[in-house]
Design a protein around this motif. Structure first.
Motif, PDB file in Angstrom:
ATOM      1  N   ALA A 179       0.833  -1.205   0.000  1.00  0.00           N
ATOM      2  CA  ALA A 179       0.000   0.000   0.000  1.00  0.00           C
ATOM      3  C   ALA A 179       0.868   1.255   0.000  1.00  0.00           C
ATOM      4  O   ALA A 179       0.506   2.270  -0.599  1.00  0.00           O
ATOM      5  CB  ALA A 179      -0.927  -0.007   1.204  1.00  0.00           C
ATOM      6  N   ASN A 180       2.026   1.181   0.670  1.00  0.00           N
ATOM      7  CA  ASN A 180       2.943   2.321   0.674  1.00  0.00           C
ATOM      8  C   ASN A 180       3.567   2.548  -0.695  1.00  0.00           C
ATOM      9  O   ASN A 180       3.928   3.679  -1.042  1.00  0.00           O
ATOM     10  CB  ASN A 180       4.051   2.093   1.711  1.00  0.00           C
ATOM     11  CG  ASN A 180       3.507   2.039   3.129  1.00  0.00           C
ATOM     12  OD1 ASN A 180       2.511   2.677   3.442  1.00  0.00           O
ATOM     13  ND2 ASN A 180       4.155   1.260   3.988  1.00  0.00           N
ATOM     14  N   GLN A 181       3.688   1.470  -1.475  1.00  0.00           N
ATOM     15  CA  GLN A 181       4.297   1.578  -2.805  1.00  0.00           C
ATOM     16  C   GLN A 181       3.290   1.929  -3.892  1.00  0.00           C
ATOM     17  O   GLN A 181       3.679   2.362  -4.971  1.00  0.00           O
ATOM     18  CB  GLN A 181       4.988   0.251  -3.152  1.00  0.00           C
ATOM     19  CG  GLN A 181       6.096  -0.131  -2.182  1.00  0.00           C
ATOM     20  CD  GLN A 181       6.611  -1.531  -2.411  1.00  0.00           C
ATOM     21  OE1 GLN A 181       6.118  -2.265  -3.266  1.00  0.00           O
ATOM     22  NE2 GLN A 181       7.634  -1.922  -1.642  1.00  0.00           N
ATOM     23  N   ASP A 182       2.019   1.721  -3.605  1.00  0.00           N
ATOM     24  CA  ASP A 182       0.973   1.968  -4.604  1.00  0.00           C
ATOM     25  C   ASP A 182      -0.081   2.900  -4.004  1.00  0.00           C
ATOM     26  O   ASP A 182      -0.986   2.453  -3.289  1.00  0.00           O
ATOM     27  CB  ASP A 182       0.336   0.637  -5.016  1.00  0.00           C
ATOM     28  CG  ASP A 182      -0.653   0.806  -6.163  1.00  0.00           C
ATOM     29  OD1 ASP A 182      -1.046   1.954  -6.454  1.00  0.00           O
ATOM     30  OD2 ASP A 182      -1.055  -0.215  -6.757  1.00  0.00           O
ATOM     31  N   PRO A 183      -0.006   4.206  -4.264  1.00  0.00           N
ATOM     32  CA  PRO A 183      -0.961   5.167  -3.675  1.00  0.00           C
ATOM     33  C   PRO A 183      -2.419   4.852  -4.012  1.00  0.00           C
ATOM     34  O   PRO A 183      -3.300   5.051  -3.170  1.00  0.00           O
ATOM     35  CB  PRO A 183      -0.531   6.507  -4.286  1.00  0.00           C
ATOM     36  CG  PRO A 183       0.896   6.314  -4.674  1.00  0.00           C
ATOM     37  CD  PRO A 183       1.010   4.878  -5.084  1.00  0.00           C
TER      38      PRO A 183
END
Length: 295
Positions: A179-183
């Motif tokens: 989730a941190n890598q894919d907004p």
């Protein structure tokens, strides 16, 4: 049977506080990586629909287990599995223990521990001074109780172990590394949690009002809709904090703390006390629904 399972889990959780590692969700990362390797069409990977498809396989697997074990040994196997699943889905951190650690840190005046315990409750960096810090912690308790406890119970009552597991997976998704890598994934998973929390949050706010000062809770609810709406990230947290803050008369407690009549740590203790009283109200409502045959 639903009420019985809930009572067993709430009691058992008090004896399992030292075994929080049993609620490890590391398997979810492995599952996500497996899911990601199966290249679905782009339109099926976007939006809330994509997040729902991610949750679907574990839910289906649990449905198969229910079909296999629901009638086995007079239903005892599924009963035991239901207890285990609900226990797993509660929390995952014990809110009462977190509040107690914060109170001990404040009373001991340990700055580093105060910041650490406050940050754990807020899931954000806390204010550095009083009374803002203890007010934020008390409000954090009122908001976190919904996801830690009341929403899990709501979805368990509505859909059984499948509902509580689906809800818990949904709340974990925004916290995953992916989730941190894919907004977009983070935004969509957060939106799903907001949707799932909408009804439980209002039921929890109602229990806050019944368990505390109803008139002040109603005033807090009105103030949120009239002039505090923009202060909160979503309507669920705003409703819980404003209604719960009114129910526990948070502004009065802050004034008493400023005048030296109470310690600032008492704000968090009072918020947790309201949560426990609200849980009793919640269980009474469930019992009434159970005895009337509606649950």
């Amino acid at each position: 049977m639903t009420l019985t399972i809930i009572l067993i889990c709430l009691i058992a959780e008090r004896f399992l506080l030292g075994y929080s590692e049993l609620r490890n969700n590391g398997w979810l990362t492995t599952y996500y990586q497996w899911f990601d390797r199966h290249q679905l069409p782009q339109r099926m990977r976007q939006g809330v629909i994509g997040v729902l498809l991610l949750i679907l396989p574990p839910v289906l697997a649990l449905s198969i287990l229910q079909h296999l074990f629901e009638d086995a040994l007079f239903g005892l196997l599924w009963f035991a599995l239901s207890v285990a699943i609900l226990l797993y889905c509660l929390g995952p951190n014990d809110l009462d223990s977190q509040v107690n650690r914060y109170i001990e840190a404040v009373d001991s005046d340990e700055d580093n521990e105060i910041r650490a315990t406050a940050a754990a409750l807020l899931k954000d960096e806390p204010p550095t001074s009083e009374p803002a810090r203890s007010q934020a912690v008390a409000e954090g308790v009122l908001a976190q109780a919904n996801q830690s406890l009341f929403s899990v119970l709501f979805w368990f009552i509505l859909l059984g172990p499948i509902g509580s597991m689906a809800y818990r997976i949904a709340t974990w998704l925004p916290t995953m590394e992916q989730a941190n890598q894919d907004p977009d994934f983070h935004l969509n998973s957060k939106q799903l949690v907001t949707i799932l929390d909408w009804i439980p949050a209002r039921l929890t706010a109602f229990c806050y009002a019944i368990a505390g000062s109803f008139e002040d809770a109603l005033y807090g609810w009105r103030s949120y809709h009239e002039n505090r709406f923009s202060e909160f990230a979503d309507s669920n947290s705003g409703t819980l904090i404003c209604t719960g803050g009114g129910a526990m008369r948070l502004s009065t407690l802050i004034n008493e703390a400023n005048e030296g009549m109470q310690s600032f740590s008492f704000l968090a203790k009072a918020a947790m006390a309201l949560v426990w009283r609200s849980l009793v109200v919640y269980l009474v409502i469930v019992a009434l629904l159970t005895f009337s045959g509606l649950v």
